[in-house]
Design a protein around this motif. Structure first.
Motif, PDB file in Angstrom:
ATOM      1  N   LEU A  45       0.824  -1.212   0.000  1.00  0.00           N
ATOM      2  CA  LEU A  45       0.000   0.000   0.000  1.00  0.00           C
ATOM      3  C   LEU A  45       0.854   1.256   0.000  1.00  0.00           C
ATOM      4  O   LEU A  45       0.492   2.269  -0.607  1.00  0.00           O
ATOM      5  N   TYR A  46       1.992   1.196   0.664  1.00  0.00           N
ATOM      6  CA  TYR A  46       2.916   2.337   0.647  1.00  0.00           C
ATOM      7  C   TYR A  46       3.463   2.548  -0.766  1.00  0.00           C
ATOM      8  O   TYR A  46       3.544   3.688  -1.259  1.00  0.00           O
ATOM      9  N   ASP A  47       3.844   1.462  -1.436  1.00  0.00           N
ATOM     10  CA  ASP A  47       4.387   1.574  -2.796  1.00  0.00           C
ATOM     11  C   ASP A  47       3.354   2.130  -3.771  1.00  0.00           C
ATOM     12  O   ASP A  47       3.707   2.783  -4.755  1.00  0.00           O
ATOM     13  N   LEU A  48       2.071   1.883  -3.494  1.00  0.00           N
ATOM     14  CA  LEU A  48       1.005   2.432  -4.333  1.00  0.00           C
ATOM     15  C   LEU A  48       0.718   3.901  -4.021  1.00  0.00           C
ATOM     16  O   LEU A  48      -0.054   4.549  -4.740  1.00  0.00           O
ATOM     17  N   GLY A  49       1.303   4.413  -2.941  1.00  0.00           N
ATOM     18  CA  GLY A  49       1.022   5.779  -2.521  1.00  0.00           C
ATOM     19  C   GLY A  49      -0.266   5.905  -1.729  1.00  0.00           C
ATOM     20  O   GLY A  49      -0.702   7.011  -1.401  1.00  0.00           O
ATOM     21  N   VAL A  50      -0.863   4.759  -1.424  1.00  0.00           N
ATOM     22  CA  VAL A  50      -2.121   4.756  -0.670  1.00  0.00           C
ATOM     23  C   VAL A  50      -1.868   5.127   0.791  1.00  0.00           C
ATOM     24  O   VAL A  50      -2.684   5.790   1.431  1.00  0.00           O
ATOM     25  N   LEU A  51      -0.726   4.688   1.312  1.00  0.00           N
ATOM     26  CA  LEU A  51      -0.326   5.022   2.670  1.00  0.00           C
ATOM     27  C   LEU A  51       0.967   5.817   2.654  1.00  0.00           C
ATOM     28  O   LEU A  51       1.766   5.711   1.727  1.00  0.00           O
ATOM     29  N   ASP A  52       1.154   6.608   3.698  1.00  0.00           N
ATOM     30  CA  ASP A  52       2.435   7.260   3.961  1.00  0.00           C
ATOM     31  C   ASP A  52       2.929   6.727   5.296  1.00  0.00           C
ATOM     32  O   ASP A  52       2.148   6.140   6.064  1.00  0.00           O
ATOM     33  N   SER A  53       4.212   6.895   5.587  1.00  0.00           N
ATOM     34  CA  SER A  53       4.721   6.378   6.861  1.00  0.00           C
ATOM     35  C   SER A  53       5.888   7.214   7.348  1.00  0.00           C
ATOM     36  O   SER A  53       6.523   7.948   6.588  1.00  0.00           O
ATOM     37  N   PHE A  54       6.176   7.084   8.635  1.00  0.00           N
ATOM     38  CA  PHE A  54       7.311   7.774   9.245  1.00  0.00           C
ATOM     39  C   PHE A  54       7.687   7.043  10.519  1.00  0.00           C
ATOM     40  O   PHE A  54       6.905   6.254  11.067  1.00  0.00           O
ATOM     41  N   ARG A  55       8.891   7.311  10.991  1.00  0.00           N
ATOM     42  CA  ARG A  55       9.349   6.807  12.283  1.00  0.00           C
ATOM     43  C   ARG A  55       9.710   8.007  13.163  1.00  0.00           C
ATOM     44  O   ARG A  55      10.614   8.762  12.819  1.00  0.00           O
ATOM     45  N   PRO A  56       9.028   8.204  14.263  1.00  0.00           N
ATOM     46  CA  PRO A  56       9.372   9.325  15.147  1.00  0.00           C
ATOM     47  C   PRO A  56      10.788   9.158  15.698  1.00  0.00           C
ATOM     48  O   PRO A  56      11.254   8.029  15.915  1.00  0.00           O
ATOM     49  N   TYR A  57      11.430  10.267  15.952  1.00  0.00           N
ATOM     50  CA  TYR A  57      12.783  10.232  16.511  1.00  0.00           C
ATOM     51  C   TYR A  57      12.738   9.876  17.985  1.00  0.00           C
ATOM     52  O   TYR A  57      11.923  10.399  18.752  1.00  0.00           O
ATOM     53  N   LEU A  58      13.604   8.952  18.388  1.00  0.00           N
ATOM     54  CA  LEU A  58      13.777   8.609  19.795  1.00  0.00           C
ATOM     55  C   LEU A  58      15.246   8.753  20.154  1.00  0.00           C
ATOM     56  O   LEU A  58      16.128   8.377  19.367  1.00  0.00           O
ATOM     57  N   GLU A  59      15.526   9.319  21.325  1.00  0.00           N
ATOM     58  CA  GLU A  59      16.914   9.471  21.747  1.00  0.00           C
ATOM     59  C   GLU A  59      17.556   8.119  22.033  1.00  0.00           C
ATOM     60  O   GLU A  59      18.773   7.958  21.880  1.00  0.00           O
ATOM     61  N   VAL A  60      16.753   7.165  22.484  1.00  0.00           N
ATOM     62  CA  VAL A  60      17.248   5.812  22.762  1.00  0.00           C
ATOM     63  C   VAL A  60      16.383   4.812  21.999  1.00  0.00           C
ATOM     64  O   VAL A  60      15.150   4.859  22.076  1.00  0.00           O
ATOM     65  N   GLY A  61      17.012   3.916  21.257  1.00  0.00           N
ATOM     66  CA  GLY A  61      16.277   2.910  20.512  1.00  0.00           C
ATOM     67  C   GLY A  61      15.648   3.468  19.252  1.00  0.00           C
ATOM     68  O   GLY A  61      15.970   4.573  18.803  1.00  0.00           O
ATOM     69  N   SER A  62      14.742   2.707  18.666  1.00  0.00           N
ATOM     70  CA  SER A  62      14.070   3.140  17.444  1.00  0.00           C
ATOM     71  C   SER A  62      12.564   2.953  17.589  1.00  0.00           C
ATOM     72  O   SER A  62      12.109   1.999  18.211  1.00  0.00           O
ATOM     73  N   ALA A  63      11.816   3.863  17.019  1.00  0.00           N
ATOM     74  CA  ALA A  63      10.359   3.811  17.086  1.00  0.00           C
ATOM     75  C   ALA A  63       9.823   2.884  16.006  1.00  0.00           C
ATOM     76  O   ALA A  63      10.462   2.677  14.971  1.00  0.00           O
ATOM     77  N   PRO A  64       8.646   2.331  16.200  1.00  0.00           N
ATOM     78  CA  PRO A  64       8.034   1.515  15.145  1.00  0.00           C
ATOM     79  C   PRO A  64       7.565   2.386  13.990  1.00  0.00           C
ATOM     80  O   PRO A  64       7.443   3.612  14.128  1.00  0.00           O
ATOM     81  N   GLU A  65       7.312   1.757  12.862  1.00  0.00           N
ATOM     82  CA  GLU A  65       6.776   2.484  11.708  1.00  0.00           C
ATOM     83  C   GLU A  65       5.366   2.952  12.038  1.00  0.00           C
ATOM     84  O   GLU A  65       4.547   2.200  12.576  1.00  0.00           O
ATOM     85  N   HIS A  66       5.094   4.209  11.725  1.00  0.00           N
ATOM     86  CA  HIS A  66       3.772   4.795  11.920  1.00  0.00           C
ATOM     87  C   HIS A  66       3.169   5.060  10.541  1.00  0.00           C
ATOM     88  O   HIS A  66       3.830   5.654   9.674  1.00  0.00           O
ATOM     89  N   TYR A  67       1.917   4.660  10.336  1.00  0.00           N
ATOM     90  CA  TYR A  67       1.281   4.807   9.022  1.00  0.00           C
ATOM     91  C   TYR A  67       0.153   5.827   9.076  1.00  0.00           C
ATOM     92  O   TYR A  67      -0.617   5.903  10.035  1.00  0.00           O
ATOM     93  N   THR A  68       0.073   6.619   8.009  1.00  0.00           N
ATOM     94  CA  THR A  68      -0.982   7.613   7.844  1.00  0.00           C
ATOM     95  C   THR A  68      -1.577   7.459   6.445  1.00  0.00           C
ATOM     96  O   THR A  68      -1.056   6.711   5.612  1.00  0.00           O
ATOM     97  N   LEU A  69      -2.653   8.160   6.197  1.00  0.00           N
ATOM     98  CA  LEU A  69      -3.281   8.136   4.880  1.00  0.00           C
ATOM     99  C   LEU A  69      -2.403   8.859   3.867  1.00  0.00           C
ATOM    100  O   LEU A  69      -2.022  10.011   4.071  1.00  0.00           O
ATOM    101  N   GLY A  70      -2.059   8.175   2.764  1.00  0.00           N
ATOM    102  CA  GLY A  70      -1.216   8.759   1.738  1.00  0.00           C
ATOM    103  C   GLY A  70      -2.022   9.506   0.685  1.00  0.00           C
ATOM    104  O   GLY A  70      -3.258   9.450   0.674  1.00  0.00           O
ATOM    105  N   PRO A  71      -1.332  10.181  -0.243  1.00  0.00           N
ATOM    106  CA  PRO A  71      -2.032  10.985  -1.249  1.00  0.00           C
ATOM    107  C   PRO A  71      -2.956  10.166  -2.142  1.00  0.00           C
ATOM    108  O   PRO A  71      -4.084  10.582  -2.434  1.00  0.00           O
ATOM    109  N   ALA A  72      -2.498   8.991  -2.584  1.00  0.00           N
ATOM    110  CA  ALA A  72      -3.363   8.166  -3.431  1.00  0.00           C
ATOM    111  C   ALA A  72      -4.542   7.623  -2.635  1.00  0.00           C
ATOM    112  O   ALA A  72      -5.655   7.483  -3.155  1.00  0.00           O
ATOM    113  N   GLY A  73      -4.319   7.341  -1.361  1.00  0.00           N
ATOM    114  CA  GLY A  73      -5.420   6.880  -0.519  1.00  0.00           C
ATOM    115  C   GLY A  73      -6.471   7.956  -0.327  1.00  0.00           C
ATOM    116  O   GLY A  73      -7.676   7.678  -0.318  1.00  0.00           O
TER     117      GLY A  73
END
Length: 320
Positions: A45-73
């Motif tokens: 769905l991300y490759d189709l542009g239906v979803l967008d995603s990001f990872r919030p910055y964390l000072e320690v460790g890494s955040a999980p992928e967060h998904y939002t509605l993309g432009p095609a969606g």
């Protein structure tokens, strides 16, 4: 592209439009699928542009992928609803605004609580979150009185019960408290809930659930709220993160403000108060019928179902 979207894909678009952001784990939990299968679906769905995603910055460790509605969606949703993107309320910078919002942590945690409540159905088919209205819908319907973080209906129907007369149900507003709001401000919200209850005849209060951060914060909230809730007749129950983390919010984690010393399951809470009920709405509010002039209270776009449609085999396309 639209021909490549399954009914469950479309459900996710509607859910993200309502609730803004989900993590991979939340989507896997809501859909009842494994992490790897969910990741493959989200990547498609991300490759189709239906979803967008990001990872919030964390000072320690890494955040999980967060998904939002993309432009095609957003284009797909606008086409389904016969409006343009502006009328839909989607903006090109939506994902960036969500990613950098000071409320991101609050919104993700609130969504996690609600998703886990919805996911009860995967392990017990008799339990179902039948309605999850987002903050935006709540503001549309009850903004003159209250601005909760969510409104929901949760029910349990015993096996073989057709849904009439048997089983139990609860309607509630959710206030998701992270511990940063002044106690006086939380206390002041109860007047709005009392005013909303008084807008019906006879007055019908709706249960208010307050989920907060720590046992200490919960104790402070209860001490501050109890006199006000008693005076105004607002049914309130509280819990905190340590009791709900990793489990179901439907479990016996809620402490009524009505003087009991025992934690209570979600479906048992109405028994501690006198005639609590659903929040007032016009008939047909939750039914999509924007052209029905006799029902001006109907929402143009009712909330997405809390869970996706059941998977079904589609000839020539595998499972949808």
């Amino acid at each position: 592209m639209t021909a490549r979207l399954t009914a469950r894909d479309r459900w996710l678009l509607h859910a993200l439009f309502d609730h803004d952001v989900f993590t991979t784990a939340q989507i896997a939990l809501a859909t009842g699928t494994g992490t790897r299968s969910t990741q493959r679906t989200l990547r498609r769905l991300y490759d189709l542009g239906v979803l967008d995603s990001f990872r919030p910055y964390l000072e320690v460790g890494s955040a999980p992928e967060h998904y939002t509605l993309g432009p095609a969606g957003a284009v797909v949703l606008a086409a389904e609803r016969a409006v343009d993107l502006k009328a839909l309320g989607w903006r090109a910078d939506r994902s960036a605004r969500i990613a950098h919002s000071p409320w991101l942590g609050h919104d993700v945690a609130r969504n996690d609580l609600m998703v886990r409540l919805a996911a009860d159905h995967h392990t017990d088919a008799a339990r179902r979150l039948t309605l999850w209205a987002c903050e935006r819908v709540c503001a549309t319907l009850w903004g003159d009185h209250v601005h909760p973080d969510a409104y929901a209906h949760y029910r349990h129907h015993p096996p073989g019960d057709p849904g009439r007369g048997g089983g139990r149900a609860v309607a509630f507003f959710l206030e998701y408290d992270t511990g940063t709001t002044a106690l006086a401000r939380v206390d002041a919200k109860l007047a709005g809930y009392a005013g909303l209850a008084a807008s019906t005849h006879p007055p019908t209060p709706t249960l208010v659930l307050i989920h907060t951060s720590t046992p200490r914060r919960e104790a402070a909230l209860r001490n501050r709220l109890q006199p006000t809730a008693t005076t105004l007749g607002v049914p309130v129950a509280t819990t905190h993160h340590a009791l709900t983390d990793g489990g179901s919010p439907s479990d016996a984690v809620w402490l009524p403000l009505a003087g009991t010393a025992a934690r209570t399951a979600l479906l048992e809470l109405p028994t501690h108060y006198r005639h609590p009920g659903p929040a007032p709405t016009a008939p047909g509010t939750w039914t999509p019928d924007p052209d029905d002039e006799s029902n001006p209270g109907a929402l143009r776009w009712p909330p997405a179902p809390p869970l996706p449609p059941t998977r079904t085999a589609v000839p020539g396309r595998g499972r949808g």
